[in-house]
Motif scaffolding. Structure first.
Motif, mmCIF file in Angstrom:
data_model
loop_
_atom_site.group_PDB
_atom_site.id
_atom_site.type_symbol
_atom_site.label_atom_id
_atom_site.label_comp_id
_atom_site.label_asym_id
_atom_site.label_seq_id
_atom_site.Cartn_x
_atom_site.Cartn_y
_atom_site.Cartn_z
ATOM 1 N N LYS A 140 0.296 16.026 -1.557
ATOM 2 C CA LYS A 140 0.013 14.442 -1.612
ATOM 3 C C LYS A 140 -0.715 14.309 -3.072
ATOM 4 N N TYR A 150 7.456 8.019 -2.657
ATOM 5 C CA TYR A 150 6.461 7.001 -2.395
ATOM 6 C C TYR A 150 6.662 6.676 -0.966
ATOM 7 N N GLU A 151 5.754 6.434 -0.361
ATOM 8 C CA GLU A 151 5.839 6.065 1.226
ATOM 9 C C GLU A 151 5.119 4.760 0.771
ATOM 10 N N SER A 203 10.667 4.129 2.046
ATOM 11 C CA SER A 203 10.523 5.599 1.292
ATOM 12 C C SER A 203 11.313 5.549 -0.050
ATOM 13 N N LYS A 216 0.872 -1.139 -0.071
ATOM 14 C CA LYS A 216 0.020 -0.140 -0.011
ATOM 15 C C LYS A 216 0.865 1.230 0.153
ATOM 16 N N TYR A 217 0.470 2.356 -0.782
ATOM 17 C CA TYR A 217 1.505 3.336 -0.882
ATOM 18 C C TYR A 217 0.456 4.711 -1.022
ATOM 19 N N ASP A 218 1.371 5.741 -0.732
ATOM 20 C CA ASP A 218 1.050 7.091 -0.883
ATOM 21 C C ASP A 218 2.073 7.824 -1.627
ATOM 22 N N THR A 219 1.548 8.732 -2.438
ATOM 23 C CA THR A 219 2.541 9.439 -3.306
ATOM 24 C C THR A 219 2.432 11.130 -3.090
ATOM 25 N N PHE A 220 3.699 11.593 -3.000
ATOM 26 C CA PHE A 220 3.703 12.996 -2.870
ATOM 27 C C PHE A 220 4.889 13.545 -3.891
ATOM 28 N N GLU A 239 -1.464 11.049 -4.494
ATOM 29 C CA GLU A 239 -2.273 9.904 -4.242
ATOM 30 C C GLU A 239 -2.215 9.314 -2.846
ATOM 31 N N GLU A 240 -3.251 8.599 -2.265
ATOM 32 C CA GLU A 240 -3.252 8.055 -1.034
ATOM 33 C C GLU A 240 -3.757 6.890 -0.748
ATOM 34 N N GLY A 241 -3.344 5.829 -0.360
ATOM 35 C CA GLY A 241 -4.004 4.450 0.230
ATOM 36 C C GLY A 241 -4.135 3.545 -1.021
#
Length: 455
Positions: free
Chosen positions: A184, A238-239, A218, A170-174, A186-188
């Motif tokens: 941010k 990308y987290e 990260s 699962k990832y979030d994009t900054f 994208e999320e989740g």
């Protein structure tokens, strides 16, 4: 009206159309007649306005100019038909000065299809590479089909990830911008990744390998091209949270699997393999025929004598360049200039390659057209209808609507008709030339030898 060819040099024909004084007079009267029917002059009905009255309202210079516009197209059409000219460019027209009561002439320069001196097709030898469906190809194809029905499922293993693993993440994009700000994007989002894939970014694989389910990493990647310019962005972060290790379950090739896969068209593994073998063999035969078609056309094009018109080469280069630019924009969201800058491609080298490709295409096209003309090969309305139906079927559209669309666009109609004619011409060629069958391995060895000699 009489016509005469003044000169012919290479593929440029210069001709003249001459009108007698009487013909000019009739043409001028015809122009006044048209004006009379269109003019709105108080006291006169349309079509009944005397010429002298019209001369008060319409200068003779404009009437003569309109007369020239009326008679020149017919003169050009007559010259094209009379001398059987096949144009490759719009004609260059040099009209004279028209005066009533005097003869008139117009000179036209035509750029036409150049003369092509063809070799004797019966003496041309073309190679047909014989491709075969091997047992290894059969096993590989069967394995690919079976693998396409694989499923990726969780393993619930608590161990470090290796490069051979599938993982669920699962990832979030900054996005970081030029001014240092971060947003941010994208999320989740969730996805499954095969870390051994050749398409995965190495930075992502390196960050995840060695981690365990529950760990987070990260990853920062630079942003380049059109996106960077549009959003003034410099990098993405990308987290990523590692949710779990997955495994790929590939079904076993059994009679039951075959029956389910083929909806009982084949009921056993043996029947299934035999069907795959037939498909591979049919594909190999098509490939062999295609190799003969290419070899025959290329060999004839090499032997034919023709001077290529620069206008056709330029037009072909522009067409290739435009198609490539459109594809690069669609697939990579960047312009050709941005691609040159990013990839370090040599513009001069690219242009030379484009020139070579354009010359080859133009040469082949001229040769095919000359063979078709020499052997009275033409497309038929029935073949065009079948072609449209085939295109419509593949595109999933209504054949009648597609037919109306194509018949309403002369360019597309001509393009499709020429495609049919070229295909029939190539079919004719492969029956006319000598055919030398070459095993696939020998063909590969010959190509390798050519490369070595080139080096």
């Amino acid at each position: 009206m009489k016509t005469e060819i003044l000169s012919q040099e290479k593929n440029v024909v210069e001709a003249v159309a001459r009108f007698t004084a009487e013909e000019v007079g009739k043409a001028v009267e015809s122009t006044y007649g048209k004006i009379s029917k269109q003019a709105n002059i108080k006291g006169f009905r349309k079509g009944k306005i005397p010429r002298r009255t019209l001369e008060l309202y319409f200068p003779k210079s404009s009437v003569y100019a309109e007369t020239v516009e009326n008679i020149v197209p017919d003169a050009i059409d007559k010259m094209i038909e009379e001398y059987e000219l096949k144009l490759i460019e719009e004609p260059e027209v040099r009209p004279g000065v028209l005066k009533e009561g005097e003869p008139y002439e117009v000179t036209v320069k035509f750029e036409v299809t150049p003369e092509v001196n063809l070799p004797d097709l019966a003496e041309v030898e073309a190679e047909k590479t014989i491709f075969e469906a091997t047992e290894q190809m059969l096993e590989d194809q069967v394995a690919r089909i079976v693998e396409s029905r694989s499923e990726v499922v969780p393993t619930y293993e608590e161990r470090p990830v290796t490069k051979e693993d599938y993982v669920s993440v699962k990832y979030d994009t900054f996005v970081t911008h030029e001014d240092g700000s971060e947003t941010k994007a994208e999320e989740g989002l969730k996805t499954e990744i095969f870390l051994g894939s050749a398409t995965i970014r190495p930075e992502v694989a390196d960050a995840i390998v060695g981690k365990k389910p529950g760990d987070s990493v990260s990853v920062e990647l630079p942003i380049e091209g059109a996106e960077a310019k549009q959003d003034k962005a410099v990098k993405s972060r990308y987290e990523i949270e590692l949710l779990g290790i997955m495994k790929k379950n590939t079904p076993e090739l059994t009679d039951e699997f075959v029956a389910e896969l083929t909806q009982s068209r084949q009921k056993s593994v043996a029947e299934f393999k035999e069907e795959v073998r037939k498909q591979l063999q049919a594909a190999a035969e098509r490939q062999s025929l295609e190799s003969l078609r290419d070899s025959a056309v290329n060999r004839i094009a090499e032997l034919a004598e023709v001077e290529l018109p620069e206008s056709l080469i330029k037009r072909q280069k522009d067409s290739i360049r435009a198609q490539q630019a459109e594809r690069i924009k669609r697939e990579n969201n960047m312009t050709m200039e941005e691609l040159f800058e990013k990839s370090g491609m040599d513009k001069e080298g690219y242009d030379n390659e484009l020139e070579t490709a354009a010359r080859n295409i133009v040469r082949r096209a001229l040769v095919l057209e000359a063979i078709a003309d020499a052997n009275d090969i033409e497309w038929t309305p029935e073949e065009l209808t079948q072609e449209i139906a085939s295109v419509a079927r593949n595109a999933g559209v209504d054949p009648k609507k597609l037919e109306e669309y194509i018949y309403g666009d002369r360019g597309r109609l001509f393009e499709m008709a020429e495609k049919i004619r070229n295909r029939k011409t190539v079919d004719f060629i492969v029956t006319a030339v000598k055919v030398a069958e070459v095993p696939e391995k020998k063909q590969a060895e010959a190509a390798e030898q050519v490369e070595k000699e080139a080096e």
